[in-house]
Motif scaffolding. Structure first.
Motif, PDB file in Angstrom:
ATOM      1  N   ALA A 216     -73.457 -28.873 -62.087  1.00  0.00           N
ATOM      2  CA  ALA A 216     -74.742 -29.485 -61.767  1.00  0.00           C
ATOM      3  C   ALA A 216     -75.403 -30.098 -62.997  1.00  0.00           C
ATOM      4  CB  ALA A 216     -75.672 -28.436 -61.161  1.00  0.00           C
ATOM      5  N   GLY A 217     -74.705 -30.094 -64.146  1.00  0.00           N
ATOM      6  CA  GLY A 217     -75.240 -30.693 -65.363  1.00  0.00           C
ATOM      7  C   GLY A 217     -75.987 -29.725 -66.239  1.00  0.00           C
ATOM      8  N   SER A 218     -75.999 -28.456 -65.872  1.00  0.00           N
ATOM      9  CA  SER A 218     -76.666 -27.422 -66.666  1.00  0.00           C
ATOM     10  C   SER A 218     -75.698 -26.889 -67.730  1.00  0.00           C
ATOM     11  CB  SER A 218     -77.109 -26.280 -65.741  1.00  0.00           C
ATOM     12  OG  SER A 218     -77.351 -25.098 -66.462  1.00  0.00           O
ATOM     13  N   PRO A 219     -76.216 -26.315 -68.829  1.00  0.00           N
ATOM     14  CA  PRO A 219     -75.324 -25.693 -69.828  1.00  0.00           C
ATOM     15  C   PRO A 219     -74.627 -24.434 -69.314  1.00  0.00           C
ATOM     16  CG  PRO A 219     -77.485 -26.175 -70.761  1.00  0.00           C
ATOM     17  CD  PRO A 219     -77.619 -26.343 -69.286  1.00  0.00           C
ATOM     18  N   GLY A 220     -74.876 -24.076 -68.071  1.00  0.00           N
ATOM     19  CA  GLY A 220     -74.255 -22.872 -67.514  1.00  0.00           C
ATOM     20  C   GLY A 220     -75.136 -21.655 -67.681  1.00  0.00           C
ATOM     21  N   LEU A 221     -74.524 -20.498 -67.649  1.00  0.00           N
ATOM     22  CA  LEU A 221     -75.289 -19.249 -67.711  1.00  0.00           C
ATOM     23  C   LEU A 221     -76.038 -19.085 -69.025  1.00  0.00           C
ATOM     24  CD1 LEU A 221     -72.790 -16.752 -66.029  1.00  0.00           C
ATOM     25  CD2 LEU A 221     -74.770 -17.882 -65.024  1.00  0.00           C
ATOM     26  N   SER A 222     -75.574 -19.764 -70.068  1.00  0.00           N
ATOM     27  CA  SER A 222     -76.244 -19.642 -71.373  1.00  0.00           C
ATOM     28  C   SER A 222     -77.656 -20.206 -71.332  1.00  0.00           C
ATOM     29  CB  SER A 222     -75.431 -20.367 -72.450  1.00  0.00           C
ATOM     30  OG  SER A 222     -75.296 -21.745 -72.136  1.00  0.00           O
ATOM     31  N   ALA A 223     -77.957 -21.051 -70.322  1.00  0.00           N
ATOM     32  CA  ALA A 223     -79.295 -21.636 -70.212  1.00  0.00           C
ATOM     33  C   ALA A 223     -80.275 -20.679 -69.541  1.00  0.00           C
ATOM     34  CB  ALA A 223     -79.232 -22.935 -69.420  1.00  0.00           C
ATOM     35  N   LEU A 224     -79.769 -19.597 -68.958  1.00  0.00           N
ATOM     36  CA  LEU A 224     -80.637 -18.642 -68.255  1.00  0.00           C
ATOM     37  C   LEU A 224     -81.037 -17.501 -69.179  1.00  0.00           C
ATOM     38  CD1 LEU A 224     -78.769 -18.476 -64.830  1.00  0.00           C
ATOM     39  CD2 LEU A 224     -80.537 -20.080 -65.584  1.00  0.00           C
ATOM     40  N   ARG A 225     -82.188 -16.912 -68.886  1.00  0.00           N
ATOM     41  CA  ARG A 225     -82.715 -15.831 -69.726  1.00  0.00           C
ATOM     42  C   ARG A 225     -82.205 -14.491 -69.201  1.00  0.00           C
ATOM     43  NH1 ARG A 225     -87.848 -16.931 -69.359  1.00  0.00           N
ATOM     44  NH2 ARG A 225     -88.653 -15.183 -68.151  1.00  0.00           N
ATOM     45  N   ALA A 226     -81.199 -13.948 -69.879  1.00  0.00           N
ATOM     46  CA  ALA A 226     -80.596 -12.688 -69.448  1.00  0.00           C
ATOM     47  C   ALA A 226     -81.453 -11.511 -69.871  1.00  0.00           C
ATOM     48  CB  ALA A 226     -79.199 -12.553 -70.031  1.00  0.00           C
ATOM     49  N   VAL A 227     -81.765 -10.652 -68.911  1.00  0.00           N
ATOM     50  CA  VAL A 227     -82.534  -9.453 -69.212  1.00  0.00           C
ATOM     51  C   VAL A 227     -81.657  -8.210 -69.135  1.00  0.00           C
ATOM     52  CG1 VAL A 227     -83.270  -9.082 -66.818  1.00  0.00           C
ATOM     53  CG2 VAL A 227     -84.691  -8.224 -68.689  1.00  0.00           C
ATOM     54  N   ALA A 228     -80.538  -8.291 -68.381  1.00  0.00           N
ATOM     55  CA  ALA A 228     -79.636  -7.152 -68.248  1.00  0.00           C
ATOM     56  C   ALA A 228     -78.296  -7.616 -67.710  1.00  0.00           C
ATOM     57  CB  ALA A 228     -80.231  -6.093 -67.322  1.00  0.00           C
ATOM     58  N   CYS A 229     -77.263  -6.796 -67.918  1.00  0.00           N
ATOM     59  CA  CYS A 229     -75.928  -7.055 -67.388  1.00  0.00           C
ATOM     60  C   CYS A 229     -75.438  -5.774 -66.734  1.00  0.00           C
ATOM     61  CB  CYS A 229     -74.986  -7.488 -68.519  1.00  0.00           C
ATOM     62  SG  CYS A 229     -73.307  -7.813 -67.983  1.00  0.00           S
TER      63      CYS A 229
END
Length: 311
Positions: A216-229
């Motif tokens: 979709a043109g996004s940098p992928g998961l790295s563009a999201l703010r991860a709070v936990a895994c």
């Protein structure tokens, strides 16, 4: 130079030691005393003429020669098992155990129900189900520890035979009181505003989601703010309910919570997120009659469900 020789019982014991990384655990598995297992491994090493196992701390690991013998031991023992099963099948005896692996979504939300139907149709067969992330299940299938696997993304290993099974949709799961809860869809750019709970990188959901966002043109998961895994969808759902963050999950995983109104599913505008689960097996290994029965059942079941959904 003396000829190298060994028997199948020695290989069975050797394989158990390697699989369990322990002489004591292997002894329990093959119903022998630990001293007897150690003696048989020593005899095998003497017959082969080279050390096969090393002790590293509390673990027992194969040497380079041990790795080569282990690879062939798996194949020889599978050939023995398949021969016995084919003879039993010829005689009309259909008994035995099938070792199946499932990544988290199919392993927790699909396969238990399907296995129940399979065992009702074949009451003399049993299925042992191992649940792990996609990468872990693939590894165990390739190592011969599992006969079959059902995973959430297509593998890249050439030795894997892969069949498409059930279709799945990924949705953004949010708490019922979330500001997006009443929205039908949100723009992909809005995802960066929220704290996200992720699955572990080895999961099929993680890989597929990253691929969808990049498409979709996004940098992928790295563009999201991860709070936990978290390692399971169940843990992620509890985190969402507790207000820790939001996440993108299989619609199958949140079906109960959606029906109860505890969570809400939101779609991402212009980004349909569908995938298939895949049945995998190692093409290098012989398929036993019991394993083939389960393969046929899974393929037939998934096609029937797909046809029912189309109607």
């Amino acid at each position: 130079m003396p000829s190298i020789d060994f028997d199948l019982r020695q290989l069975e014991i050797f394989r158990k030691v390697v699989d369990l990384k322990s002489f004591s655990k292997a002894a329990e598995a093959v119903f022998l005393a630990q001293a007897s297992v150690s003696e048989r491994i020593a005899t095998l090493e003497e017959m082969v003429g080279i050390r096969l196992l090393d002790r590293l701390g509390r673990e027992v690991v194969p040497t380079k020669a041990g790795e080569i013998l282990y690879k062939h031991a798996v194949l020889l023992l599978e050939m023995k098992r398949t021969a016995a099963l084919e003879m039993a099948d010829l005689l009309g005896v259909r008994r035995g155990e099938i070792c199946l692996g499932g990544s988290t979504i199919p392993g927790e939300y699909i396969l238990p129900r399907v296995i129940g139907r399979f065992c009702r149709e074949f009451p003399s067969l049993s299925v042992t189900l191992t649940v792990g992330d996609t990468g872990n299940i693939e590894t165990q299938v390739l190592a011969g520890q599992l006969e079959l696997g059902v995973v959430g993304s297509k593998g890249s290993q050439k030795s894997l035979i892969q069949h498409e099974l059930w279709r799945d949709e990924l949705v953004l799961a949010v708490p019922a009181e979330h500001r997006w809860a009443k929205k039908r869809e949100i723009p992909v750019e809005a995802l960066s505003e929220e704290s996200f709970i992720f699955r572990e990188p080895g999961s099929g959901t993680f890989k597929i989601l990253d691929a969808f966002l990049r498409a979709a043109g996004s940098p992928g998961l790295s563009a999201l703010r991860a709070v936990a895994c978290f390692g399971t969808s169940t843990a992620i759902k509890e985190g969402i309910k507790g207000g820790l963050g939001v996440s993108i999950l299989s619609s199958r995983a949140v079906d109960t919570e959606l029906k109860a109104g505890i969570l809400k599913a939101v779609r991402i505008k212009g980004l349909p997120m569908h995938r298939n689960f895949f049945l995998i097996r190692d093409r290098r290994r012989i398929v036993s009659p019991l394993c083939q029965a389960l393969i046929d059942f899974l393929l037939t079941t998934s096609r029937k469900e797909e046809n029912d959904d189309a109607v």
